[in-house]
Design a protein around this motif. Structure first.
Motif, PDB file in Angstrom:
ATOM      1  N   ALA A  69     -17.532   4.572  24.370  1.00 33.17           N
ATOM      2  CA  ALA A  69     -17.908   5.599  25.346  1.00 33.17           C
ATOM      3  C   ALA A  69     -19.249   6.248  25.008  1.00 33.17           C
ATOM      4  N   GLY A  70     -19.543   6.399  23.735  1.00 36.57           N
ATOM      5  CA  GLY A  70     -20.798   7.021  23.338  1.00 36.57           C
ATOM      6  C   GLY A  70     -20.720   8.515  23.116  1.00 36.57           C
ATOM      7  N   ASN A  71     -19.800   9.184  23.785  1.00 35.49           N
ATOM      8  CA  ASN A  71     -19.581  10.613  23.544  1.00 35.49           C
ATOM      9  C   ASN A  71     -18.119  10.937  23.771  1.00 35.49           C
ATOM     10  N   VAL A  72     -17.676  12.000  23.144  1.00 31.05           N
ATOM     11  CA  VAL A  72     -16.246  12.289  23.129  1.00 31.05           C
ATOM     12  C   VAL A  72     -15.710  12.671  24.508  1.00 31.05           C
ATOM     13  N   GLU A  73     -16.476  13.399  25.295  1.00 35.80           N
ATOM     14  CA  GLU A  73     -15.983  13.774  26.627  1.00 35.80           C
ATOM     15  C   GLU A  73     -15.708  12.545  27.481  1.00 35.80           C
ATOM     16  N   LYS A  74     -16.599  11.577  27.440  1.00 40.35           N
ATOM     17  CA  LYS A  74     -16.395  10.342  28.213  1.00 40.35           C
ATOM     18  C   LYS A  74     -15.205   9.568  27.659  1.00 40.35           C
ATOM     19  N   ALA A  75     -15.096   9.469  26.337  1.00 39.03           N
ATOM     20  CA  ALA A  75     -13.961   8.757  25.729  1.00 39.03           C
ATOM     21  C   ALA A  75     -12.643   9.380  26.167  1.00 39.03           C
ATOM     22  N   LEU A  76     -12.586  10.707  26.182  1.00 39.14           N
ATOM     23  CA  LEU A  76     -11.356  11.392  26.580  1.00 39.14           C
ATOM     24  C   LEU A  76     -11.092  11.238  28.070  1.00 39.14           C
ATOM     25  N   ALA A  77     -12.123  11.394  28.880  1.00 38.33           N
ATOM     26  CA  ALA A  77     -11.956  11.251  30.332  1.00 38.33           C
ATOM     27  C   ALA A  77     -11.527   9.832  30.695  1.00 38.33           C
ATOM     28  N   ASP A  78     -12.119   8.837  30.036  1.00 41.97           N
ATOM     29  CA  ASP A  78     -11.786   7.436  30.319  1.00 41.97           C
ATOM     30  C   ASP A  78     -10.359   7.076  29.929  1.00 41.97           C
ATOM     31  N   LEU A 121     -13.669  11.117  17.856  1.00 39.47           N
ATOM     32  CA  LEU A 121     -14.755  11.975  17.365  1.00 39.47           C
ATOM     33  C   LEU A 121     -15.628  11.215  16.373  1.00 39.47           C
ATOM     34  N   ASP A 122     -14.998  10.542  15.428  1.00 44.23           N
ATOM     35  CA  ASP A 122     -15.747   9.804  14.410  1.00 44.23           C
ATOM     36  C   ASP A 122     -16.462   8.593  15.006  1.00 44.23           C
ATOM     37  N   GLY A 123     -15.828   7.946  15.984  1.00 45.60           N
ATOM     38  CA  GLY A 123     -16.423   6.760  16.600  1.00 45.60           C
ATOM     39  C   GLY A 123     -17.697   7.057  17.361  1.00 45.60           C
ATOM     40  N   CYS A 124     -17.774   8.230  17.961  1.00 46.33           N
ATOM     41  CA  CYS A 124     -19.012   8.590  18.671  1.00 46.33           C
ATOM     42  C   CYS A 124     -19.863   9.552  17.842  1.00 46.33           C
ATOM     43  N   ASN A 125     -19.509   9.695  16.564  1.00 41.30           N
ATOM     44  CA  ASN A 125     -20.263  10.516  15.614  1.00 41.30           C
ATOM     45  C   ASN A 125     -20.422  11.959  16.100  1.00 41.30           C
ATOM     46  N   ASP A 126     -19.358  12.507  16.665  1.00 39.63           N
ATOM     47  CA  ASP A 126     -19.367  13.885  17.149  1.00 39.63           C
ATOM     48  C   ASP A 126     -19.062  14.828  15.988  1.00 39.63           C
ATOM     49  N   LYS A 127     -20.071  15.582  15.589  1.00 38.67           N
ATOM     50  CA  LYS A 127     -19.914  16.559  14.499  1.00 38.67           C
ATOM     51  C   LYS A 127     -19.734  17.971  15.052  1.00 38.67           C
ATOM     52  N   GLN A 128     -19.743  18.107  16.391  1.00 35.11           N
ATOM     53  CA  GLN A 128     -19.643  19.419  17.027  1.00 35.11           C
ATOM     54  C   GLN A 128     -18.204  19.887  17.215  1.00 35.11           C
ATOM     55  N   HIS A 129     -17.255  18.982  17.163  1.00 41.49           N
ATOM     56  CA  HIS A 129     -15.866  19.328  17.451  1.00 41.49           C
ATOM     57  C   HIS A 129     -14.948  18.948  16.299  1.00 41.49           C
TER      58      HIS A 129
END
Length: 162
Positions: free
Chosen positions: A84-93, A134-142
């Motif tokens: 997905a590239g970002n967590v919001e898209k991964a969750l929405a998908d 989170l780790d897959g899209c390297n999200d360090k904000q959440h």
């Protein structure tokens, strides 16, 4: 048809042929073996694949099923986050229906809803999947945290406060 769900065929039905026998009938048949539709979104196939993989891993390694489930769910979450590239898209998908609020992301849907009678197992799967995303899209904000009682999902994503 346009979306690939149905195939059509035109042919005459019945014994009459030739002029005056009428137009051919348009017949429809499914173009795919299965179609799944649910509202709100549910991901029981994903849960089933993860549970089956965890059981297989547990049989092979002797690890407890819950431990194996967390590992396979985390790995799948990483794959989904990377894809997905970002967590919001991964969750929405994947049916979580994330909505931003002042603290981070509220998950307004549980894609594993009917399985939550097995709270410890399913919420463990869910938490590992979310952390992997989170780790897959390297999200360090959440970070993954338990959701308040009465929420649609057992977890939510929050931004660390400074």
């Amino acid at each position: 048809m346009r979306d690939g769900f149905l195939e059509t065929e035109s042919r005459k039905l019945g014994p009459k042929t030739g002029p005056g026998s009428g137009r051919p009938t348009k017949l429809y048949r499914p173009a795919v073996d299965e179609v799944h539709l649910s509202f709100p979104a549910r991901e029981y196939e994903l849960a089933g694949r993860l549970l089956a993989s965890a059981i297989e891993t547990s049989i092979q390694t002797g690890d407890p099923v819950a431990e194996a489930l967390r590992a396979v769910a985390y790995a799948e979450g990483q794959r989904l986050g990377l894809l997905a590239g970002n967590v919001e898209k991964a969750l929405a998908d994947n049916g979580f229906e994330p909505e931003a609020d002042a603290r981070g992301l509220v998950l307004t849907n549980c894609p594993f809803d009917r399985l939550t009678r097995n709270t410890q197992l399913v919420c463990g799967l869910n938490t590992a999947l979310l952390q992997g995303a989170l780790d897959g899209c390297n999200d360090k904000q959440h970070r993954v945290e338990p959701a308040p009682e009465g929420s649609a999902c057992c977890a939510r994503l929050t931004r660390p406060t400074e």
